[in-house]
Scaffold this motif. Structure first.
Motif, short mmCIF file in Angstrom:
data_model
loop_
_atom_site.label_atom_id
_atom_site.label_comp_id
_atom_site.label_asym_id
_atom_site.label_seq_id
_atom_site.Cartn_x
_atom_site.Cartn_y
_atom_site.Cartn_z
N ALA A 83 0.85 -1.20 0.00
CA ALA A 83 0.00 0.00 0.00
C ALA A 83 0.88 1.24 0.00
O ALA A 83 1.91 1.28 0.66
CB ALA A 83 -0.90 0.01 1.23
N GLY A 85 0.47 5.46 0.45
CA GLY A 85 -0.33 6.65 0.71
C GLY A 85 0.38 7.86 0.13
O GLY A 85 0.60 7.94 -1.07
N GLY A 86 0.77 8.78 1.01
CA GLY A 86 1.48 9.97 0.54
C GLY A 86 2.88 9.66 0.04
O GLY A 86 3.51 10.47 -0.64
N ALA A 88 5.44 9.59 1.77
CA ALA A 88 6.37 10.48 2.47
C ALA A 88 6.84 9.87 3.78
O ALA A 88 7.35 10.55 4.65
CB ALA A 88 5.72 11.83 2.72
N SER A 161 1.73 3.76 9.47
CA SER A 161 2.96 3.96 10.24
C SER A 161 2.67 4.27 11.72
O SER A 161 3.60 4.47 12.49
CB SER A 161 3.82 5.07 9.60
N TRP A 164 3.07 9.79 14.79
CA TRP A 164 3.26 10.64 15.97
C TRP A 164 3.00 12.09 15.55
O TRP A 164 3.40 12.50 14.46
CB TRP A 164 4.69 10.43 16.46
N GLN A 218 2.70 -1.07 9.08
CA GLN A 218 3.43 -0.78 7.84
C GLN A 218 2.91 -1.59 6.65
O GLN A 218 3.67 -2.10 5.82
CB GLN A 218 4.94 -1.03 8.00
C1 LIG Z 1 9.37 16.25 6.19
C2 LIG Z 1 8.86 15.08 6.93
C3 LIG Z 1 8.53 15.19 8.28
C4 LIG Z 1 8.01 14.12 8.99
N1 LIG Z 1 7.57 14.30 10.27
C5 LIG Z 1 6.89 13.32 10.91
C6 LIG Z 1 6.30 13.54 12.17
O1 LIG Z 1 6.39 14.64 12.72
N2 LIG Z 1 5.61 12.52 12.73
C7 LIG Z 1 5.48 11.30 12.13
O2 LIG Z 1 4.80 10.42 12.66
N3 LIG Z 1 6.04 11.08 10.95
C8 LIG Z 1 6.73 12.05 10.32
N4 LIG Z 1 7.28 11.81 9.09
C9 LIG Z 1 7.12 10.51 8.51
C10 LIG Z 1 5.71 10.43 7.97
O3 LIG Z 1 5.65 10.93 6.69
C11 LIG Z 1 5.05 9.11 8.15
O4 LIG Z 1 5.15 8.70 9.44
C12 LIG Z 1 3.61 9.14 7.62
O5 LIG Z 1 2.72 8.60 8.51
C13 LIG Z 1 3.55 8.47 6.29
O6 LIG Z 1 2.34 8.77 5.65
P1 LIG Z 1 2.25 8.65 4.06
O7 LIG Z 1 0.84 8.82 3.69
O8 LIG Z 1 3.22 9.50 3.42
O9 LIG Z 1 2.57 7.11 3.96
P2 LIG Z 1 3.45 6.18 3.04
O10 LIG Z 1 4.88 6.53 3.09
O11 LIG Z 1 2.80 6.08 1.71
O12 LIG Z 1 3.21 4.80 3.80
C14 LIG Z 1 3.61 4.59 5.12
C15 LIG Z 1 3.29 3.16 5.51
O13 LIG Z 1 1.90 2.98 5.60
C16 LIG Z 1 1.48 1.94 4.73
N5 LIG Z 1 0.18 2.33 4.21
C17 LIG Z 1 -0.10 3.35 3.34
N6 LIG Z 1 -1.41 3.42 3.11
C18 LIG Z 1 -1.99 2.43 3.84
C19 LIG Z 1 -3.31 2.00 4.03
N7 LIG Z 1 -4.33 2.57 3.41
N8 LIG Z 1 -3.52 0.96 4.86
C20 LIG Z 1 -2.50 0.35 5.49
N9 LIG Z 1 -1.23 0.72 5.35
C21 LIG Z 1 -0.97 1.75 4.54
C22 LIG Z 1 2.56 1.81 3.70
O14 LIG Z 1 2.60 0.54 3.15
C23 LIG Z 1 3.78 2.14 4.51
O15 LIG Z 1 4.22 1.01 5.19
C24 LIG Z 1 7.85 12.87 8.35
C25 LIG Z 1 8.21 12.74 7.02
C26 LIG Z 1 8.70 13.81 6.30
C27 LIG Z 1 9.06 13.66 4.87
#
Ligand SMILES: Cc1cc2nc3c(=O)[nH]c(=O)nc-3n(C[C@@H](O)[C@@H](O)[C@H](O)COP(=O)(O)OP(=O)(O)OC[C@H]3O[C@@H](n4cnc5c(N)ncnc54)[C@H](O)[C@@H]3O)c2cc1C
Ligand code: SF4
Ligand code: SF4
Lengths: 510, 408
Positions: A83, A85-86, A88, A161, A164, A218
């Motif tokens: 999967a 999402g963003g 990121a 993830s 936090w 994850q």
């Molecule tokens: C500049 C920056 C700052 C950040 N600061 C923080 C912060 O303050 N706190 C924090 O917690 N994190 C932080 N992060 C990390 C943060 O981006 C991730 O923790 C966030 O939750 C990921 O979300 P995403 O949608 O980008 O997920 P993705 O990177 O697309 O996926 C994250 C995980 O979730 C899984 N996933 C995606 N969609 C689903 C779904 N629908 N069902 C089940 N699993 C799924 C994916 O397989 C992967 O394992 C930061 C990242 C960046 C780039």
């Protein structure tokens, strides 16, 4: 090994036409660039690894039924499915390790229900939080999950993830804010988990606490296709207060005292160490002019009614001032707080021997008790210094931040992170191995200090994952994880290779 | 003059063969390295199709992947059409936002997209529907080679000299498709007592050429600069914000500093207003119905940073009930036409982006949406007639002219 790859390929070839039939050709993408850009998340990977990690196909489902159908196809043909999402994340969760299918969920971004009376919202997982809050604002409601990556994450990725939030000390973190959700299991079955079986209840004693299983896995146990989230009323007042200090020790004392102050308006407390302040002085217009005695900073963010925040402000000033903090002024406080979602990393921040070197940002985070922070900070910087000494063209220490970690409380344990610049563009396998070893060492220090490998991102990147599974989760937890994984995902299709869970299957022992 | 984003010479040179030159690899990497994807969330195309391949991150990373041998530029022939060339991602990228000035490192997605499109044309691969662009260009270049008097027919009866220290530059789109815009501009300037002339034979300023043939674009740029110099121009007033970006960004990139100042009509009018030379009589505010909002043209707001003067003019109109949306919040808006080729390449997406823009105005209670660009006017008029959103677009010059009691 060669045979296993052939099996996956054969499975993929059989699955592809079924995917096209299920979603339509426009949502089944096989062009190289669609796959290449969805191989990465936001942490460095070393460009030498990129091509090896390309998935075979990217699909973009538009509904729960389509996700379930995609999962059933993958399960039938034993094709890996990841999967996204963003994209990121910082734990490589969305990076496929074994090719297969990437399920990009961003087309599913609808708001399904806003319950103003009970303050909940039900959304599809591809919605991004900034988008969601734009819709909620006119109703004076707010989804308070506030990571630094706020403008770019999808709700589904936050769930995957177990994220936090910077404001967790006031409003809780993702596991607290998700009240219930719909999940497509690895077999394609669709279930709902919550607090008990209810959708909008915050606390229940019915049954097992299964919701937690689907927060922070994850993408190894299922794909969330709908979530009901807790909303807060928009606070009347917001006030960030930053103190400059002469030393790490002063800042550490200030954040401890603020945490124990009993102020309920504190939504977060954080500090910048000396390396971080030096790093900011490289190019940040707000930090460059600060006098040279400023070596560290301690800060808090207050939310509440105007009266509450004004009263709390006096207490905060009293604590900060009495412990050696100098108030940094409204401009820098408001400016720094306002840009918390924006600036993070630029490739141009990197320096090698004093010269600009394009680097990507690695963020190693951990949950550490208050008392252990100074020691962990010292030891992490030592590891970073050794790495930089050995590979000055490839790594750069960008300093550390520390933030409150517990939900609804400002004391006890902290998320601490070390930011390291990594020269991915010129990465070699040999240097990458040294990097992985440094991550092992960093994670080990956290566990030995009584902490947890990751507070926010997930403890499963190469290197640290072994410390997570074999050291932190050693007292039976990792074994139980494997049993659960095998039970829910009999064919190991969901994000295989993550958290060493291949060990749950015959032939997968390390 | 507006602040400019950095201009990188390597985006104007043609890539021969399959190797991506090192400076481009590094530039693409500087975007890929971040991967925060702020650029994605602000992109109007992404908001419609939610495909991250069609974002600054997507384009830069795709090209970086090409440089690593994973595919060819030819494979991008369809995806590269999915960009409005609006500039939102450039502004939202931390490379620009936080340290663009410091490192001279701003992200330049628009230049990259144009370059890839041009290289595909040069390789005779082309891109999806690019023939549409070519025939549009041919039609407009026909005006240049056609009878000279046709180029200024829009000005009939206005008695504007063909030289002067101030020249009102009227491009072919305004001259042939939205004739009322240059006429109103001229009438307003005349009524305000400003001395100005026009060119007898302006060259083409087609942004589409930047997607197809840089040589032809620069040829016409040279012609325009020479004509303006010959006409005695010290100050050139633009009434098409797209042209304003070509003059200030692209002409300077290819021809160096221009021998005259380039200003946008709204800046000129705001100045005249301040000097008390735009008498708004009040009784002629009949064009205003209910609440009015203002749409920032991408080119003016995102690429050139001009957003204050149009607001000042709108707010000064007699009887106006102005509901504003900040220029930063408008980074993610576009009328859907795009800087040059987009509407011709993606009519459906273009329509949806435009309808969304009108809906955003309706959501804040606006009944009229003021535009300051002939393309926005053209596009939003087209969209509003189809979308059934109760918001009508109106050009800022129409309102100013009405407020001054001028009939075109
Ligand atoms: C500049 C920056 C700052 C950040 N600061 C923080 C912060 O303050 N706190 C924090 O917690 N994190 C932080 N992060 C990390 C943060 O981006 C991730 O923790 C966030 O939750 C990921 O979300 P995403 O949608 O980008 O997920 P993705 O990177 O697309 O996926 C994250 C995980 O979730 C899984 N996933 C995606 N969609 C689903 C779904 N629908 N069902 C089940 N699993 C799924 C994916 O397989 C992967 O394992 C930061 C990242 C960046 C780039
Ligand atoms: S220029 Fe505009 S349309 Fe193109 S990628 Fe950037 S934000 Fe999207
Ligand atoms: S264009 Fe900017 S915001 Fe987008 S991924 Fe790149 S560097 Fe990040």
């Amino acid at each position: 090994m060669a045979e296993a790859i052939t099996d996956v390929q054969r499975g993929f070839e059989a699955a592809l036409p079924e995917l096209v039939a299920a979603l339509g050709p426009e949502h089944v993408l096989t062009d190289f660039f669609h796959r290449a850009i969805r191989t990465t998340n936001a942490s460095p990977m070393g460009l030498h690894l990129w091509e090896k990690l390309l998935p075979d196909v990217v699909v973009r489902p538009g509904s729960t039924a389509e996700v379930a159908e995609v999962v059933r196809i993958a399960n039938r043909h034993k094709v890996p499915i990841v999967a996204r999402g963003g994209g990121a994340g910082l734990a490589d969760g969305a990076t496929p390790l074994k090719r297969g299918i990437v399920v990009d969920i961003k087309r599913m971004h609808a708001v399904l229900e806003i319950d103003e009376e009970n303050q909940t919202v039900t959304v599809q997982p591809g919605i991004n939080m900034q988008e969601l809050n734009k819709i909620l604002r006119p109703l004076n409601l707010w989804y308070p999950d506030d990571p630094a990556s706020y403008p770019v994450n999808a709700v589904g990725g936050r769930i995957g993830s177990g994220g936090w939030s910077l404001l967790g000390a006031g409003y809780g973190h993702v596991p607290d804010l998700v009240l219930s959700m719909e999940v497509v299991l690895p077999t394609g079955d669709v279930i709902r988990v919550g607090n008990g079986g209810a959708r909008k209840i915050h606390k229940s004693s019915t049954g097992y606490r299964l919701k937690d299983l689907f927060l922070g896995h994850q993408g190894t146990l299922g794909i969330c296709t709908e979530a009901t989230l807790d909303l807060a009323p928009r606070p009347e007042a917001e006030l960030p207060i930053f103190f400059a200090t002469e030393s790490y020790a002063d800042s550490h004392r200030i954040i401890g005292a603020l945490g124990r102050s009993g102020l309920r308006t504190i939504a977060g407390i954080f500090m910048f160490d000396q390396h971080k302040v030096e790093f900011l002085r490289r190019d940040d217009e707000a930090w460059i002019p600060l006098p040279s005695w400023v070596k560290s900073a301690a800060a808090t963010i207050l939310y509440g009614t105007r009266a509450e925040v004004e009263a709390a402000r006096d207490v905060v000033f009293e604590i900060g001032g009495s412990l050696g903090g100098k108030y940094m002024g409204t401009e820098i406080c408001e400016g720094d707080w306002a840009s918390r979602h924006d600036r993070y990393h630029l490739a141009y921040h990197g320096r090698a021997n004093g010269q600009i070197k394009l680097m990507s940002w690695s963020c190693e985070d951990a949950a550490i008790n208050y008392s252990a922070l100074p020691k962990v900070t010292r030891e992490w910087h030592r590891i970073a210094a050794d790495l930089v000494a050995k590979h000055p063209e490839h790594f750069d220490d960008w300093g550390m931040f520390t933030y409150t970690n517990g939900p609804f409380r400002a004391w006890g344990d902290y998320l601490t992170e070390i930011d390291i610049g990594v020269n991915e563009l010129e990465m070699t396998e040999e240097i990458w191995r040294d990097w992985v070893q440094a991550k092992v060492d960093i994670a080990r220090i956290s566990v030995r200090a009584g902490g947890s490998v990751s507070a926010a991102h997930g403890g499963q990147r190469e290197g640290e994952v072994d410390v997570s599974c074999y050291e932190e989760l050693a007292e039976g937890q990792f074994d139980l994880m494997k049993s659960i994984k095998r039970m829910l995902d009999p064919n190991n299709i969901m994000n295989p290779g993550k958290y060493n869970l291949d060990e749950a299957y015959p032939g997968g022992e390390s | 003059m507006s602040p400019q984003l950095s201009l990188k010479p390597f985006y104007t040179q043609r890539v021969e063969g399959t190797t991506i030159p090192d400076p481009i690899v590094k530039d693409c990497y500087a975007v890929f390295a971040c991967r925060h994807k702020f650029c994605r969330e602000v992109c109007p195309v992404y908001q419609d199709d939610r495909d991250e391949a069609h974002t600054s991150y997507g384009f830069h990373s795709s090209l970086l992947a090409v440089s690593k041998g994973m595919g060819t530029v030819g494979d991008l022939r369809e995806s590269i059409t999915n960009c409005l060339e609006c500039g939102a991602c450039e502004l939202r990228c931390p490379n620009t936002l936080f340290a663009g000035d410091f490192y001279g490192s701003s992200t330049t997605t628009v230049d990259l997209v144009r370059k890839v499109r041009r290289d595909l044309v040069a390789e005779e691969i082309g891109f999806e529907r690019y023939e549409e662009i070519v025939s549009y260009i041919d039609r407009f270049l026909g005006y240049f080679t056609g009878p000279e008097e046709e180029l200024t027919r829009w000005a009939e009866g206005l008695e504007i000299p063909r030289s002067g220290e101030s020249i009102l530059f009227v491009d072919y789109f305004n001259a042939f498709e939205t004739t009322d815009v240059p006429r109103k501009a001229a009438r307003i300037l005349q009524a305000a007592g400003a001395d100005f002339g026009i060119l007898a034979r302006p060259g083409a300023t087609l942004g589409e050429l930047l997607d197809i043939s840089l040589e032809t674009f620069v040829e016409h740029a040279r012609h325009n600069v020479a004509q303006l110099e010959a006409a005695g121009a010290k100050r050139v007033i633009m009434i098409n914000p797209h042209d304003y970006t070509y003059f200030t960004r692209d002409y300077t990139a290819h021809l160096g500093e221009l021998p005259f100042e380039v200003v946008y009509i709204t800046d000129v009018l705001a100045e005249l207003l301040e000097e008390g030379k735009l008498p708004f009589t009040g009784e002629t505010a009949r064009g205003l119905l209910g609440k009015v909002s203002y749409h920032d043209p991408c080119t003016l707001n995102k690429i050139c940073g001009i957003n204050a003067s149009p607001r000042k003019l709108v707010a000064s109109l007699p009887g106006v009930d102005f509901v504003d949306v900040s220029p930063v919040a408008q980074w993610s808006y576009c009328c859907g036409k795009g800087n040059a080729s987009f509407k011709k390449l993606h009519p459906d997406k273009s329509y949806k982006i435009g309808a969304k823009r009108l809906q955003a105005a309706a959501d804040i209670g606006a009944q009229q949406l003021v535009v300051a660009c002939p393309h926005c006017q053209d596009q939003l008029t087209d969209v509003s007639s189809r979308a059934g959103v109760p918001v009508s677009p109106v050009h800022i010059l129409t309102l100013v002219a009405q407020a001054m009691g001028l009939d075109a």
